[in-house]
Enzyme design. Sequence first.
Site, mmCIF file in Angstrom:
data_model
loop_
_atom_site.group_PDB
_atom_site.id
_atom_site.type_symbol
_atom_site.label_atom_id
_atom_site.label_comp_id
_atom_site.label_asym_id
_atom_site.label_seq_id
_atom_site.Cartn_x
_atom_site.Cartn_y
_atom_site.Cartn_z
ATOM 1 N N ARG A 1 0.662 -1.093 -0.056
ATOM 2 C CA ARG A 1 0.121 0.458 -0.054
ATOM 3 C C ARG A 1 0.895 1.275 0.273
ATOM 4 N NH1 ARG A 1 -2.758 3.286 4.027
ATOM 5 N NH2 ARG A 1 -5.038 3.849 2.928
ATOM 6 N N LYS B 1 -5.292 5.337 9.295
ATOM 7 C CA LYS B 1 -6.625 5.768 7.865
ATOM 8 C C LYS B 1 -6.974 6.945 8.666
ATOM 9 C CE LYS B 1 -8.396 3.571 4.722
ATOM 10 N NZ LYS B 1 -9.001 2.611 3.298
ATOM 11 N N SER C 1 -12.345 -3.583 0.318
ATOM 12 C CA SER C 1 -12.839 -2.936 1.162
ATOM 13 C C SER C 1 -14.354 -2.889 1.037
ATOM 14 C CB SER C 1 -11.707 -1.879 1.127
ATOM 15 O OG SER C 1 -10.304 -2.048 2.071
#
Lengths: 209, 209
Positions: free
Chosen positions: B40, B138, B109
């Site tokens: 990521r 996040k 997700s």
Amino acid sequence: MVNSDYSLYLVTDRSLLQGRSLLEEVRKAVKGGVSMVQLREKEAGSREFYELAQTLQTELRELGVPLLINDRLDIALAVDADGLHLGQDDLPLPVARSLLGKEKIIGLSINKREEAREGEKMGADYLGVSPVFSTPTKADAPPATGLEFLASLRQEIKIPLVAIGGINKENLKMIKETGADGAAVISALMGASDIEGEARKLRQIWERN
Amino acid sequence: MVNSDYSLYLVTDRSLLQGRSLLEEVRKAVKGGVSMVQLREKEAGSREFYELAQTLQTELRELGVPLLINDRLDIALAVDADGLHLGQDDLPLPVARSLLGKEKIIGLSINKREEAREGEKMGADYLGVSPVFSTPTKADAPPATGLEFLASLRQEIKIPLVAIGGINKENLKMIKETGADGAAVISALMGASDIEGEARKLRQIWERN
């Protein structure tokens, strides 16, 4: 290969639109004489970029003007765009070529003679000589190459050369005189309240010289 | 289809490494028991992302652990990664599937039941239930789904479920007990000074329960 008329090449920048619609402005720009469009989205997420690209691709296909995607090969593939424009910090050109195929346009930004030679060797369809003048649109841009560099590159490089960076009505004639195949503009069009009229003026300057 | 053991799923975050090498840490994490890795990179440019992905893919292929790429289908294609992980704001899953093919893993997700149903219908290989606990990693994350949601989703959804968000040694047992197929961790591993030891502890908790 799609029709590739690089003469008046619009690079988008939504941050200059002040609420005007991107699709609407691009449509007007094409009406005024823009011959190619590059969708450049450095801030958008993938979904937003994809949806914008899809909308523009549908419209531009109808208008017969190629759409290139800046940097993002996945977006270019997803919307079956006419091509991809790569910077020196984007995917390597041979990697992009192997995934995108020979029928699509791949352009490469270059700032140095060595990059231009390498780009031609790697099979770029055109080179974006960037920035030819100093420009406010790209904060991290390398130093301006100037007109002499462009003219001397023209003597050596066989593939199309598109100048970009700080190009406007005042200096477009000089770009044409170097033998470049086209001029890419961002702020001279995206920041204009009458984008169609401005595109028409640029087109006239290009054709006249 | 590649081997897909979702049990201990590492999501990378270079910002937590404090100078440690990503490749080295990932290698140690796999030695400790990580069964899948997702790269990521929200800040990296395309070339940097590509080079990181290529390095990890070479290493992980040797170790027999799948590498998934977050968001960027072009990077996944360019390095022939084992799969792609999509968020709700990334490319639409059917678009990614048509470009990546059926042999590759595509995860999605989800934060809501409706998103989970839709993801399964669209042909996701697994769902990342996110965030199951609230998490600092996040900033823009939706509200935590909680364990009951995960357990109730397990009753309805047939494809693998991977929980993510705030998972650590203290709560991993509860994730396993919901019937989830795996737990994805970011900071519990990427922030650890002994990543191999921490991975081993997580692996032991998962196996024991």
